[in-house]
Design a protein around this motif. Structure first.
Motif, PDB file in Angstrom:
ATOM      1  N   UNK A   1      16.289   6.924 -10.206  1.00 58.98           N
ATOM      2  CA  UNK A   1      14.893   6.918  -9.765  1.00 58.98           C
ATOM      3  C   UNK A   1      14.551   5.665  -8.954  1.00 58.98           C
ATOM      4  N   UNK A   2      14.974   4.506  -9.401  1.00 51.85           N
ATOM      5  CA  UNK A   2      14.652   3.269  -8.681  1.00 51.85           C
ATOM      6  C   UNK A   2      15.300   3.261  -7.292  1.00 51.85           C
ATOM      7  N   UNK A   3      16.541   3.721  -7.218  1.00 54.18           N
ATOM      8  CA  UNK A   3      17.226   3.809  -5.924  1.00 54.18           C
ATOM      9  C   UNK A   3      16.478   4.738  -4.984  1.00 54.18           C
ATOM     10  N   UNK A   4      16.076   5.905  -5.499  1.00 57.50           N
ATOM     11  CA  UNK A   4      15.338   6.860  -4.679  1.00 57.50           C
ATOM     12  C   UNK A   4      14.011   6.278  -4.217  1.00 57.50           C
ATOM     13  N   UNK A   5      13.295   5.627  -5.136  1.00 51.63           N
ATOM     14  CA  UNK A   5      12.008   5.023  -4.796  1.00 51.63           C
ATOM     15  C   UNK A   5      12.173   4.026  -3.640  1.00 51.63           C
ATOM     16  N   UNK A   6      13.166   3.144  -3.757  1.00 50.63           N
ATOM     17  CA  UNK A   6      13.386   2.123  -2.730  1.00 50.63           C
ATOM     18  C   UNK A   6      13.773   2.747  -1.390  1.00 50.63           C
ATOM     19  N   UNK A   7      14.632   3.761  -1.425  1.00 57.46           N
ATOM     20  CA  UNK A   7      15.044   4.423  -0.184  1.00 57.46           C
ATOM     21  C   UNK A   7      13.859   5.115   0.485  1.00 57.46           C
ATOM     22  N   UNK A   8      13.046   5.821  -0.299  1.00 60.10           N
ATOM     23  CA  UNK A   8      11.885   6.524   0.259  1.00 60.10           C
ATOM     24  C   UNK A   8      10.861   5.527   0.801  1.00 60.10           C
ATOM     25  N   UNK A   9      10.629   4.438   0.072  1.00 54.07           N
ATOM     26  CA  UNK A   9       9.670   3.429   0.537  1.00 54.07           C
ATOM     27  C   UNK A   9      10.158   2.779   1.827  1.00 54.07           C
ATOM     28  N   UNK A  10      11.448   2.453   1.887  1.00 51.49           N
ATOM     29  CA  UNK A  10      12.005   1.848   3.102  1.00 51.49           C
ATOM     30  C   UNK A  10      11.903   2.804   4.294  1.00 51.49           C
ATOM     31  N   UNK A  11      12.150   4.084   4.058  1.00 56.63           N
ATOM     32  CA  UNK A  11      12.039   5.066   5.143  1.00 56.63           C
ATOM     33  C   UNK A  11      10.595   5.171   5.624  1.00 56.63           C
ATOM     34  N   UNK A  12       9.652   5.149   4.686  1.00 55.12           N
ATOM     35  CA  UNK A  12       8.238   5.226   5.054  1.00 55.12           C
ATOM     36  C   UNK A  12       7.809   3.965   5.811  1.00 55.12           C
ATOM     37  N   UNK A  13       8.292   2.808   5.391  1.00 55.14           N
ATOM     38  CA  UNK A  13       7.966   1.569   6.096  1.00 55.14           C
ATOM     39  C   UNK A  13       8.574   1.565   7.499  1.00 55.14           C
ATOM     40  N   UNK A  14       9.773   2.102   7.650  1.00 51.63           N
ATOM     41  CA  UNK A  14      10.386   2.174   8.980  1.00 51.63           C
ATOM     42  C   UNK A  14       9.554   3.066   9.891  1.00 51.63           C
ATOM     43  N   UNK A  15       9.100   4.209   9.367  1.00 49.79           N
ATOM     44  CA  UNK A  15       8.232   5.096  10.163  1.00 49.79           C
ATOM     45  C   UNK A  15       6.976   4.346  10.601  1.00 49.79           C
TER      46      UNK A  15
ATOM     47  N   UNK B   1       0.809  -1.221   0.000  1.00 47.59           N
ATOM     48  CA  UNK B   1       0.000   0.000   0.000  1.00 47.59           C
ATOM     49  C   UNK B   1       0.844   1.273   0.000  1.00 47.59           C
ATOM     50  N   UNK B   2       2.131   1.136   0.325  1.00 43.97           N
ATOM     51  CA  UNK B   2       3.004   2.305   0.417  1.00 43.97           C
ATOM     52  C   UNK B   2       3.336   2.804  -0.989  1.00 43.97           C
ATOM     53  N   UNK B   3       2.967   4.030  -1.258  1.00 45.87           N
ATOM     54  CA  UNK B   3       3.246   4.619  -2.575  1.00 45.87           C
ATOM     55  C   UNK B   3       4.151   5.828  -2.412  1.00 45.87           C
ATOM     56  N   UNK B   4       4.989   6.010  -3.393  1.00 48.18           N
ATOM     57  CA  UNK B   4       5.899   7.160  -3.437  1.00 48.18           C
ATOM     58  C   UNK B   4       5.669   7.835  -4.783  1.00 48.18           C
ATOM     59  N   UNK B   5       5.197   9.069  -4.747  1.00 45.99           N
ATOM     60  CA  UNK B   5       4.898   9.764  -6.006  1.00 45.99           C
ATOM     61  C   UNK B   5       6.184  10.169  -6.714  1.00 45.99           C
ATOM     62  N   UNK B   6       6.063  10.394  -8.002  1.00 44.83           N
ATOM     63  CA  UNK B   6       7.223  10.828  -8.783  1.00 44.83           C
ATOM     64  C   UNK B   6       7.685  12.211  -8.309  1.00 44.83           C
TER      65      UNK B   6
END
Length: 197
Positions: free
Chosen positions: A157-171, A16-21
């Motif tokens: 972009x893929x690296x950024x997406x994964x980093x942002x998603x991981x940070x959001x999941x950690x939160x 469900x975690x989405x990261x916009x462009x």
């Protein structure tokens, strides 16, 4: 059972975690310096510890550290006085791969796992400048910066997406951990386990 339920909950939240462009582009702009890459040409001058081996061929190829440094300093002076760097590569470099390519070395990024001395020397240069000799355990390197530019957004972009998603999941996981209250409803159970041991 609880572990399986927790893993299912994590998987569901991850899906469900989405990261916009827009978020990715904002992160890219904020961290553009991290994604800067340098295109360089190198000259590698190796040295051996102690004395150079005896024999004409061996002495020609093996330099002591002071001899290699002196040679590297001479190469730097020649390059800075206008001698063609590619000609210096062909004449002096002992790295067969980059020598074959006229001194071209793959792009260096600030996040690469390279010695700090190499990254500091390269990223302190302006395009066209030549570094001082950089000592490494196996020899001296002389760098000439050809180009300095950030990687394109699409490349990271893929690296950024994964980093942002991981940070959001950690939160999210930190929030779940804080909101979870553990209650022991049957303290006698733990006493039974201790007695069995």
């Amino acid at each position: 059972r609880m572990s399986l339920l927790m893993q299912a909950m994590v998987n569901e939240q991850s899906g469900k975690t989405t990261i916009s462009q827009e978020e990715q582009k904002k992160a890219y702009e904020a961290r553009k310096d991290e994604f800067t890459q340098a295109k360089v040409k190198i000259i590698y001058i190796p040295f051996t510890a102690g004395q150079a081996p005896a024999g004409a061929d061996a002495a020609k190829k093996s330099l002591t550290e002071p001899e290699a440094l002196a040679k590297a300093e001479t190469v730097v002076k020649q390059a800075r006085s206008g001698t063609d760097f590619v000609a210096l590569v062909k004449q002096h470099s002992e790295d067969p791969i980059s020598k074959e390519a006229g001194g071209d070395f793959g792009p260096i990024k600030k996040g690469d796992k390279l010695p700090d001395a190499v990254k500091q020397a390269v990223f302190a240069l302006k395009p066209g400048e030549v570094s001082e000799p950089v000592r490494q355990p196996n020899g001296y390197y002389v760098f000439r910066l050809s180009e300095l530019q950030p990687q394109a957004f699409e490349e990271v972009q893929e690296t950024l997406f994964n980093e942002l998603r991981n940070a959001r999941m950690k939160e999210w996981m930190d929030g779940v951990a804080k909101s979870t209250e553990v209650k022991v409803t049957n303290e006698a159970y733990f006493n039974q386990v201790k007695q069995r041991q």
